[in-house]
Design an enzyme around this catalytic site. Structure first.
Site, PDB file in Angstrom:
ATOM      1  N   GLY A 195      -0.348 -10.765  10.000  1.00  0.00           N
ATOM      2  CA  GLY A 195      -0.220 -12.173  10.370  1.00  0.00           C
ATOM      3  C   GLY A 195      -0.971 -13.040   9.373  1.00  0.00           C
ATOM      4  O   GLY A 195      -2.060 -12.663   8.924  1.00  0.00           O
ATOM      5  N   CYS A 236       0.934 -26.859  14.061  1.00  0.00           N
ATOM      6  CA  CYS A 236       0.750 -28.023  14.934  1.00  0.00           C
ATOM      7  C   CYS A 236       1.145 -29.319  14.246  1.00  0.00           C
ATOM      8  O   CYS A 236       1.363 -30.337  14.889  1.00  0.00           O
ATOM      9  CB  CYS A 236      -0.703 -28.125  15.400  1.00  0.00           C
ATOM     10  SG  CYS A 236      -1.270 -26.632  16.213  1.00  0.00           S
ATOM     11  N   ALA A 239      -2.842 -10.127  14.212  1.00  0.00           N
ATOM     12  CA  ALA A 239      -2.746 -11.572  14.447  1.00  0.00           C
ATOM     13  C   ALA A 239      -1.273 -11.931  14.308  1.00  0.00           C
ATOM     14  O   ALA A 239      -0.875 -12.755  13.494  1.00  0.00           O
ATOM     15  CB  ALA A 239      -3.610 -12.330  13.443  1.00  0.00           C
ATOM     16  N   ARG A 269       9.195 -23.682  15.480  1.00  0.00           N
ATOM     17  CA  ARG A 269       7.985 -22.864  15.369  1.00  0.00           C
ATOM     18  C   ARG A 269       7.555 -22.737  13.907  1.00  0.00           C
ATOM     19  O   ARG A 269       6.373 -22.653  13.623  1.00  0.00           O
ATOM     20  CB  ARG A 269       8.279 -21.475  15.947  1.00  0.00           C
ATOM     21  CG  ARG A 269       7.181 -20.445  15.797  1.00  0.00           C
ATOM     22  CD  ARG A 269       6.192 -20.474  16.934  1.00  0.00           C
ATOM     23  NE  ARG A 269       5.054 -19.586  16.705  1.00  0.00           N
ATOM     24  CZ  ARG A 269       3.907 -19.643  17.364  1.00  0.00           C
ATOM     25  NH1 ARG A 269       3.746 -20.542  18.318  1.00  0.00           N
ATOM     26  NH2 ARG A 269       2.913 -18.824  17.097  1.00  0.00           N
ATOM     27  N   GLU A 273      12.897 -31.338  31.671  1.00  0.00           N
ATOM     28  CA  GLU A 273      11.880 -30.363  32.094  1.00  0.00           C
ATOM     29  C   GLU A 273      12.257 -29.805  33.469  1.00  0.00           C
ATOM     30  O   GLU A 273      12.505 -30.558  34.406  1.00  0.00           O
ATOM     31  CB  GLU A 273      10.505 -31.049  32.136  1.00  0.00           C
ATOM     32  CG  GLU A 273       9.385 -30.281  32.806  1.00  0.00           C
ATOM     33  CD  GLU A 273       9.048 -28.942  32.147  1.00  0.00           C
ATOM     34  OE1 GLU A 273       8.899 -28.909  30.913  1.00  0.00           O
ATOM     35  OE2 GLU A 273       8.955 -27.946  32.881  1.00  0.00           O
ATOM     36  N   THR A 315      -9.380  -4.257  20.704  1.00  0.00           N
ATOM     37  CA  THR A 315      -8.439  -3.762  21.713  1.00  0.00           C
ATOM     38  C   THR A 315      -9.015  -2.487  22.331  1.00  0.00           C
ATOM     39  O   THR A 315     -10.127  -2.091  21.998  1.00  0.00           O
ATOM     40  CB  THR A 315      -7.079  -3.438  21.065  1.00  0.00           C
ATOM     41  OG1 THR A 315      -7.259  -2.325  20.173  1.00  0.00           O
ATOM     42  CG2 THR A 315      -6.541  -4.625  20.284  1.00  0.00           C
ATOM     43  N   GLY A 363      -4.279 -23.596  18.759  1.00  0.00           N
ATOM     44  CA  GLY A 363      -4.822 -23.367  17.417  1.00  0.00           C
ATOM     45  C   GLY A 363      -6.332 -23.206  17.429  1.00  0.00           C
ATOM     46  O   GLY A 363      -6.891 -22.366  16.710  1.00  0.00           O
ATOM     47  N   THR A 364      -6.998 -24.013  18.260  1.00  0.00           N
ATOM     48  CA  THR A 364      -8.458 -23.945  18.340  1.00  0.00           C
ATOM     49  C   THR A 364      -8.926 -22.592  18.849  1.00  0.00           C
ATOM     50  O   THR A 364      -9.924 -22.060  18.399  1.00  0.00           O
ATOM     51  CB  THR A 364      -8.968 -25.029  19.307  1.00  0.00           C
ATOM     52  OG1 THR A 364      -8.072 -25.105  20.407  1.00  0.00           O
ATOM     53  CG2 THR A 364      -9.031 -26.369  18.624  1.00  0.00           C
TER      54      THR A 364
END
Lengths: 447, 447
Positions: A9, A44, A111, A133, A178, A271, A299-300
């Protein structure tokens, strides 16, 4: 022998894990594998490029190629990991040209992120139906926007609303649909969500809540949707109903998933398999209030988990205790933020709450440009500790969310917040900030 | 018999004490005495009226006459309190027409405020020399500005700089002269103050530090000042070198002053004399970090103390534990804020510190309009707790100061702040807020 670290990732989680690993071990051999072409950019930021606020997708690149060279990272783009062997401690992957390779690792960091999923709506295969995305997704949408006059976004979460707003800003007649009875259902209580919806509708975004899309209409190309019997024309349909963590490789390798169906990790982001770490959108995390596993694909969260995973994978020591889920966005000029639990999410966790809402001003009442800000604060009934906050207003929402985040983290009570010291200057703040006034209202309810 | 409550003073402290008293006791006979004509307005707004940001002084009125009527308060303006008899529990005062009256009290609240003081500079009696504390002061300055081309402000505290900036914004060539070697000496460490000074000078405000004014020049009317041998022409001179608490009446009545020469109170804001309370600029308060008495003449402190004093005076129970001194201002478009102790003030209190500074961005690096923000965080060396923060930057300073205020209040450590959760959205904040990044830098220094 230098330590061999492999990272799968190369976005927020992957890049930050890599940076932390490199800072911890200057000599490690670090290899990053990603099936994407573009790496290290801010997902983002994508809706804000669509909205025209950011000039180009290239601006979103936070980790340029030079960064990986400088940090001596062997970055292998467009490679597809086909197998993880946790006994042999190897990762097998395939290059774009079909060539296979196997890498040995001492530590592995998964990741792998998440991917957009499109629910089985009839007509979802039509041309003009998109997810959002990746840069590639957005480029396709940009292209389609050139000839489009109208759009539908399915899903009123953060990405859905940000995309809907971007379309309106670019002149498209846009409707967001929605399924649930409110916008931002994972983030806000209904009362605050309804205030957000009203503001957005006032700015020209049409919103339909509590209805599911029956069908995506059109021939080969999309022409609209049918929702609750009503037809809404659309040249573009973006499906933003959520993402699914990329856990298949891990699961195949015998790595345990948690109750949320994302990879289970301990506080070191390790893990159940020794030397295999995971972070970002593919892992579950602990909610600091409920102490239970939760899905927090922000993201944070990714960068904080990644820092811990990278440090540990490289032989250091760090822990990530969990999340409060602090999030914020800007929709048109309206800032919306939340942290901790709402009344609804607390109720689902079996926590009894008392809450209060208050609308104050962002500057002194008399100062030109003072904007209204609506604050809702949620407290746990027995301990009277603050467990959540939600806000909608014109400015300063992000930093007020952070202030409440610190308050929740340090177990501040309503009484303490009601008299906590805040700063004041007519052009910037009131003598009693709206968050302290909300706490004062909440305190009266607790008496 | 209804309780008789007398309040001396009718600004932030007096009005908020009155409100709290009324909320606590609906039947009390409440009388307010003030020697001023204009009451219940925001003094902190005055420089911003001068600067043209707020239309008129009338806009600053937070407590209009109707408020006092609604709250059934007997407000006696332009009355001069001549004596407090704490044994007889009476207050003697004089009306403007010379008539004397004596009021009986069950509880007395002294919210007598402070007054501007002009140090004994040669020439200070000349026409064109002003202080800035009241609407009347400002009206005189406004009048003088009509024919002025240049101004000098003596003193580079908050009021001094705000006034200097207002003059520049209104087109006057303006110089601020400060005796101490930096601007905002009570608020900031020198390194942060120097960054503020540089920004202000860049916007056209001339600043001379580390020099005292030798003389105010001119015949009957001011023509300039002489500072360190240099002459600076000025049609207006504003002296903003500080205020002195109005403690004389209290002292005469036998009420104890503290080591700062302001009225000494306990946590209930009660003086050493039973049933006599005091709050606002005339009292000293406890610094929550040093646990020692301090002078903290801020509006935020006044209203918080007043709420406690008013509640207690009316028979309720509330405590005011002390202050962190959170303050903020806006100078041109530059936000400046601080909370807690700086390195210098900590050193004076005998506290050993470690600090770090960092300049980050207020939005995602790539988002148009992201502004630089410089953050300095100060920690106590042994406990590694955050004890102070200082900031200069384009936006979000006030709420970041509040976030740090909560962190300090709840004794957050550097390590906790370094990994504390903040919210993120490209148009509003970074994934790691500059305050968390500063804490990360500070953490490395502590290792």
């Amino acid at each position: 022998m230098p330590k061999k670290i492999v990272i799968i990732g190369a976005h927020a989680a992957g890049c930050d894990a890599t940076s932390a690993a490199r800072l911890t071990d200057k000599n490690a051999e670090i290899t990053m594998l990603t099936n994407e072409k573009h790496v290290g950019y801010s997902r983002c930021g994508l809706p804000f490029v669509l909205g025209g606020h950011i000039k180009s997708f290239a601006d979103l690149i936070v980790f340029p190629q030079s960064y990986f060279r400088m940090m001596k990272i062997d970055l292998k783009i467009e490679t597809n990991v086909t197998n993880i062997d946790v006994k042999a401690k190897t990762v097998e992957f395939q290059y774009r040209d079909g060539r296979m390779e196997t890498l040995q690792y001492d530590s592995l960091i998964i990741a792998a992120g998440a991917r957009s999923v499109i629910p089985p709506i009839k007509g979802r295969e039509k041309r003009g139906v998109f997810t959002l995305r990746t840069i590639e997704d957005c480029e396709r949408i940009e292209q389609a926007m050139k000839e489009a006059k109208s759009a539908v976004v399915i899903g009123a979460g953060l990405i859905g609303l940000e995309t809907g707003v971007a379309f309106v800003e670019r002149g498209l007649k846009t409707t967001v649909v929605e399924l649930l009875p409110q916008v931002l259902p994972a983030m806000l209580d209904k009362d605050v969500a309804d205030a957000v919806q009203k503001e957005l509708e006032g700015k020209g975004l049409k919103i339909i809540t509590g209805r599911s899309v029956d069908e995506i209409l059109g021939n080969e190309k999309v022409s609209g949707i049918s929702v609750g019997g009503e037809q809404v024309p659309a040249d573009i349909v973006v499906v933003a109903t959520g993402v699914r963590g990329n856990t298949e490789l891990a699961q195949k390798a015998g790595i345990e998933l948690g109750e949320t169906r994302l990879i289970k990790v301990n506080m070191r982001m390790e893990t159940n398999v020794k030397d295999v770490y995971a972070c970002g959108d593919c892992v579950e995390t602990i909610n600091l209030i409920t102490k239970r596993p939760t899905v927090c694909q922000l993201g944070t969260t990714a960068v904080r988990q990644a820092k811990v995973a990278g440090t540990n994978a490289a032989g250091g020591y760090a822990i990530f205790p969990g999340v409060l889920g602090a999030s914020v966005t800007k929709l048109f000029d309206i800032e919306v933020g939340a942290v901790g639990l709402g009344e609804a999410s607390a109720q689902r966790a079996g926590i009894e709450t008392v809450s209060a809402s208050f609308t104050g001003k962002t500057k002194a009442q008399y100062y030109p440009g003072a904007l209204p800000i609506k604050v809702k604060i949620i407290a746990e009934k027995e301990t009277e500790k603050i467990i959540g906050g939600q806000m909608i207003g014109g400015e300063g929402v992000a930093q007020r969310v952070n202030a409440l985040s610190f308050a929740i983290l340090k177990e501040m009570t309503v009484k303490e917040l009601a008299k906590a010291e805040t700063c004041y200057a007519p052009p910037l703040a009131e003598t009693w900030d709206p968050i302290t006034l909300t706490a004062q209202m909440l305190l009266r309810k607790l008496k």
